[in-house]
Design an enzyme around this catalytic site. Structure first.
Site, PDB file in Angstrom:
ATOM      1  N   ASP A 193       0.843  -1.193   0.000  1.00  0.00           N
ATOM      2  CA  ASP A 193       0.000   0.000   0.000  1.00  0.00           C
ATOM      3  C   ASP A 193       0.880   1.246   0.000  1.00  0.00           C
ATOM      4  OD1 ASP A 193      -2.249   1.596   0.062  1.00  0.00           O
ATOM      5  OD2 ASP A 193      -2.831   1.097   2.113  1.00  0.00           O
ATOM      6  N   LYS A 194       0.241   2.352  -0.316  1.00  0.00           N
ATOM      7  CA  LYS A 194       0.874   3.666  -0.283  1.00  0.00           C
ATOM      8  C   LYS A 194      -0.023   4.580   0.531  1.00  0.00           C
ATOM      9  CE  LYS A 194      -0.020   7.871  -2.154  1.00  0.00           C
ATOM     10  NZ  LYS A 194      -1.363   8.521  -2.118  1.00  0.00           N
ATOM     11  N   HIS A 195       0.593   5.518   1.238  1.00  0.00           N
ATOM     12  CA  HIS A 195      -0.199   6.479   2.000  1.00  0.00           C
ATOM     13  C   HIS A 195       0.416   7.857   1.866  1.00  0.00           C
ATOM     14  CE1 HIS A 195      -3.003   7.838   5.105  1.00  0.00           C
ATOM     15  NE2 HIS A 195      -2.003   8.617   5.500  1.00  0.00           N
ATOM     16  N   SER A 196      -0.437   8.859   1.668  1.00  0.00           N
ATOM     17  CA  SER A 196       0.003  10.249   1.569  1.00  0.00           C
ATOM     18  C   SER A 196      -0.359  10.989   2.839  1.00  0.00           C
ATOM     19  CB  SER A 196      -0.667  10.924   0.370  1.00  0.00           C
ATOM     20  OG  SER A 196      -0.461  12.327   0.408  1.00  0.00           O
ATOM     21  N   THR A 227      -9.241  10.939  -0.056  1.00  0.00           N
ATOM     22  CA  THR A 227      -9.548   9.976  -1.127  1.00  0.00           C
ATOM     23  C   THR A 227     -10.951   9.413  -0.970  1.00  0.00           C
ATOM     24  OG1 THR A 227      -7.214   9.402  -1.350  1.00  0.00           O
ATOM     25  CG2 THR A 227      -8.809   7.821  -2.201  1.00  0.00           C
ATOM     26  N   ARG A 230      -8.825  15.547  15.674  1.00  0.00           N
ATOM     27  CA  ARG A 230      -7.666  16.291  15.179  1.00  0.00           C
ATOM     28  C   ARG A 230      -8.075  17.310  14.123  1.00  0.00           C
ATOM     29  NH1 ARG A 230      -4.468  12.124  12.501  1.00  0.00           N
ATOM     30  NH2 ARG A 230      -3.016  13.798  11.985  1.00  0.00           N
ATOM     31  N   SER A 251      -1.908   7.561  13.699  1.00  0.00           N
ATOM     32  CA  SER A 251      -3.102   7.485  12.866  1.00  0.00           C
ATOM     33  C   SER A 251      -2.843   6.676  11.598  1.00  0.00           C
ATOM     34  CB  SER A 251      -3.579   8.890  12.503  1.00  0.00           C
ATOM     35  OG  SER A 251      -4.684   8.841  11.630  1.00  0.00           O
ATOM     36  N   LYS A 308      -4.014   2.208  11.050  1.00  0.00           N
ATOM     37  CA  LYS A 308      -4.864   1.725   9.950  1.00  0.00           C
ATOM     38  C   LYS A 308      -4.114   0.750   9.061  1.00  0.00           C
ATOM     39  CE  LYS A 308      -6.069   5.896   8.412  1.00  0.00           C
ATOM     40  NZ  LYS A 308      -5.760   6.930   9.404  1.00  0.00           N
ATOM     41  N   LYS A 309      -2.841   1.033   8.802  1.00  0.00           N
ATOM     42  CA  LYS A 309      -2.076   0.179   7.900  1.00  0.00           C
ATOM     43  C   LYS A 309      -1.768  -1.170   8.546  1.00  0.00           C
ATOM     44  CE  LYS A 309      -2.265   3.314   4.828  1.00  0.00           C
ATOM     45  NZ  LYS A 309      -3.247   3.151   3.723  1.00  0.00           N
TER      46      LYS A 309
END
Length: 463
Positions: free
Chosen positions: A83-86, A123, A171, A186, A190-191
């Site tokens: 996965d990727k996260h921004s 997203t 937040r 955070s 989730k990941k």
């Protein structure tokens, strides 16, 4: 019984919380015994005082364990779970196009996305512009779509890291979005809950990022990677530029249109393309799906230009309730704003170069038009054909097309956008898109490490 106010007092004084205290706080997030006011105070105290890495690790894993933790080994999936996260930006639609490209190259991407935070887009919000798309399926459906399509992009459900879901919202409304320990907890909670093998972070840097300064972004990258590695997940990070919106469209439906045009190879915004290829290359290499960077880029370009990535995205959307012909018929499905207003350069800017964009102000202008959840979401509002840094502006060049619900909000957005632009007689050098790469010590295939962090290095607050 541990009292939330005592934990807040302790953190406010700059003292580290121990494991039982953090576990009690997270339990209170889930069962409601800790109030919104107390969570807001905890966030603010943490924002000022920071956390040690040990505190951050306990918080991350406690938030992960507040709900279901997914496993994929029973599904006999074809590739590694990646996965990727921004960390969030403006016009950042990378997840929408990168996930199907990686799947087309052999990866499996169960992506749990978020809603917008502060001035940045989410997203999940963007995907909800697609009619019928279910962004919060139950876990059985999520697993089924991942098995059949290789990917699914959803929002947080009540099952996955519910403590983070509540803290995330707090937040957003308490101006603590940019608190490094809370960002780390955070993201990773989730990941970890999604059962990943490999995570690649896209950490934004620039005036539209949660971490504007390069050193701040590097610090966040290092902290996330160290925390992930110590808990057994392969993780690396790219620091990418967010000193202007990533693509010429900002909003929900407007960014979905932009993403679909890219997947169909109709358009190829250069900064988006650079970012997608760089992140995709890192994902494939870290997951063992490519032997080197050139091999990874060739695979990604084949997936894009051969149409396979577009097919993967369309199948995944349909499996989650969206139209089966989204790629060919998105103009029939995506919401259209009632007003489209062309914003032209002021006379003082004509014949000059666009040398600065206040990206945060652009994001706020779109949010105030209704694209953000705190304003009452209007999925059709946003911007398109946004001008970019270094562009020469003349009388016929639009700075943006404003998509608004009414003329008054379009005019107000136009005033805010003009205030966000600075012009000059000479073009300035454009910022480098890929600023830095940070890698960890853990490699794919290495046996999982202990879930307990032993480091006690301080995670600084963002000042």
């Amino acid at each position: 019984m541990l009292l939330a106010q005592e934990l807040i007092r302790k953190k406010r004084a700059g003292q580290a919380l121990d494991q039982p205290e953090i576990l009690a706080l997270v339990a209170g997030m889930v069962d409601g015994s800790v109030s919104d006011a107390q969570l807001g105070a905890f966030c603010m105290a943490t924002c000022f005082q920071g956390m040690t890495a040990a505190e951050g690790a306990v918080l991350t894993l406690a938030m992960r364990d507040s709900g279901t933790v997914l496993r994929w080994d029973d599904l006999d999936l074809a590739g590694p779970i990646v996965d990727k996260h921004s960390t969030g930006g403006v016009g950042d639609l990378v997840s929408l196009v990168l996930a199907p490209m990686v799947v087309a190259c052999g990866g499996v991407v169960p992506m749990i996305s978020g809603r917008g935070l502060g001035h940045t887009g989410g997203t999940q919000d963007k995907l909800e512009a697609i009619p019928g798309y279910c962004s919060t399926p139950d876990l059985a459906r999520f697993r089924k779509v991942v098995r059949e399509c290789g990917m699914a992009i959803i929002g947080q459900t009540v099952d996955l890291a519910p403590a983070d879901k509540r803290l995330y919202a707090i937040r957003d409304i308490t101006a603590t979005v940019d608190c490094l320990p809370l960002i780390t907890a955070s993201i990773l909670s989730k990941k970890f809950a999604a059962g990943l093998d490999v995570l690649v972070m896209d950490i934004k840097c620039g005036n539209g990022a949660q971490t504007p300064a390069l050193l701040q972004a590097q610090t966040l990258a290092r902290h996330i990677i160290d925390t992930a590695n110590a808990a057994g997940m392969v993780c690396s990070a790219l620091i990418t530029d967010m000193s202007q919106p990533l693509v010429p469209s900002v909003g929900n439906a407007t960014e979905i249109r932009e993403a679909l045009h890219y997947l169909r190879a109709d358009t190829c915004p250069s900064r988006l393309h650079q970012t997608v290829l760089a992140l995709g290359t890192e994902m494939l290499m870290q997951a063992g799906l490519a032997s080197n960077a050139l091999d990874a880029q060739v695979r990604l370009l084949d997936a894009l230009h051969g149409g396979k990535a577009a097919q993967v995205f369309e199948r995944s959307c349909a499996a989650l309730g969206g139209p089966a012909d989204l790629l060919s018929g998105f103009d029939r499905y995506l919401p259209q704003a009632r007003v489209q207003h062309t914003l032209l350069a002021p006379q003082t800017g004509i014949g000059m170069f666009l040398n600065h964009i206040d990206t945060r102000a652009v994001g706020m202008a779109v949010l105030k038009m209704g694209a953000g959840r705190n304003a009452g979401v209007d999925l059709s509002t946003g911007l398109s054909q946004l001008a970019e840094l270094g562009q020469r502006v003349d009388a016929d060049t639009p700075l943006a097309i404003i998509h608004a619900s009414d003329e008054a909000s379009a005019q107000e957005a136009g005033r805010q956008l003009l205030a966000a632009f600075t012009f000059g007689e000479e073009a300035l050098a454009r910022p480098q898109q890929i600023r830095h790469t940070v890698r960890g010590s853990l490699q794919y295939g290495t046996p999982s490490l202990s879930k307990q962090l032993i480091s006690d290095t301080a995670c600084p607050h963002p000042t």
